[in-house]
Design an enzyme around this catalytic site. Structure first.
Site, PDB file in Angstrom:
ATOM      1  CB  SER A  81     -38.401  70.595 -12.355  1.00 41.04           C
ATOM      2  OG  SER A  81     -37.159  70.292 -12.957  1.00 41.04           O
ATOM      3  CG  HIS A  82     -37.333  73.830  -7.482  1.00 43.14           C
ATOM      4  ND1 HIS A  82     -36.797  74.835  -6.701  1.00 43.14           N
ATOM      5  CD2 HIS A  82     -38.337  74.409  -8.188  1.00 43.14           C
ATOM      6  CE1 HIS A  82     -37.436  75.964  -6.922  1.00 43.14           C
ATOM      7  NE2 HIS A  82     -38.389  75.731  -7.816  1.00 43.14           N
ATOM      8  N   PRO A  83     -34.251  70.640  -8.265  1.00 44.03           N
ATOM      9  CG  PRO A  83     -32.100  71.260  -7.592  1.00 44.03           C
ATOM     10  CD  PRO A  83     -33.423  71.825  -8.002  1.00 44.03           C
TER      11      PRO A  83
END
Length: 210
Positions: A81-83
């Site tokens: 996932s991306h932040p």
């Protein structure tokens, strides 16, 4: 007509050989006996049980997949996932290695939830399963489904986002099938039991579970 059919057959065989020639890419992955990963698929940091089949052009990342599963083509399971709580979601600001060349900072962010898929799960063509989701044994994921939350055992889901369509069997049969743990049978016992697999209740009666 015969010569035309021969040409079509030759083209078909050549196309199949070309498709298989791409091979599959696996890293840090264990495969159970009889498991098969078709060409064009990428499997990373995953465990796949015995006699599970994975079709062409799939991506499987950070997942535990049980035995006797059937995974169609172009399926995507898990992933990083991306932040979203950072200023930017771009990997150019993160510390881990990736395909981008520029790095403006190296903030630590490693969110790789494990995806868990039970035994005897059928996943249809083009389905997408979000990282961290748990799919129960015996479930069926419809083609093109986008699974974002847990799927109970022996449940059929479909759509985007995926919703429950129905159960494969009534609750009594589902509970008995889970107790049977037939996917753990050794080969000799499995060959004997398989004679009754067309009739779940007959199988369960022979096992003393109904």
């Amino acid at each position: 007509m015969r010569s035309l059919n021969l040409i079509y057959r030759t083209i078909y065989i050549a196309a199949r050989l070309q498709k298989k020639a791409r091979l599959s890419a696996m890293r840090n992955t264990t495969l159970g006996i009889g498991a098969k990963i078709e060409s064009g698929s990428q499997v990373i940091d995953s465990n796949i049980g015995r006699h599970t089949f994975c079709g062409y052009d799939c991506t499987i990342l950070n997942a535990d997949i049980g035995s006797f599963c059937s995974i169609a083509q172009a399926v995507c399971i898990g992933g990083a996932s991306h932040p979203m709580h950072f200023v930017s979601t771009s990997p150019v600001f993160l510390s881990h290695r990736d395909s981008v060349k520029a790095k403006f900072s190296r903030h630590e962010y490693h969110h790789l939830p494990r995806t868990t898929i039970g035994h005897d799960v059928w996943i249809g063509y083009g389905a997408i399963i979000k990282a961290g989701v748990s799919i129960g044994t015996g479930a069926v994921i419809g083609m093109g489904a986008v699974v974002t939350k847990e799927v109970p055992p022996y449940t059929i889901v479909g759509g985007n986002p995926a919703v429950e369509l129905r159960k494969r069997f009534d609750s009594k049969v589902i509970e008995a099938l889970l107790r049977s743990r037939w996917w753990d049978f050794d080969n000799e016992r499995l060959r004997s039991a398989a004679a009754h697999f067309v009739d779940p209740e007959a199988f369960l009666r022979t096992e003393g579970l109904l």
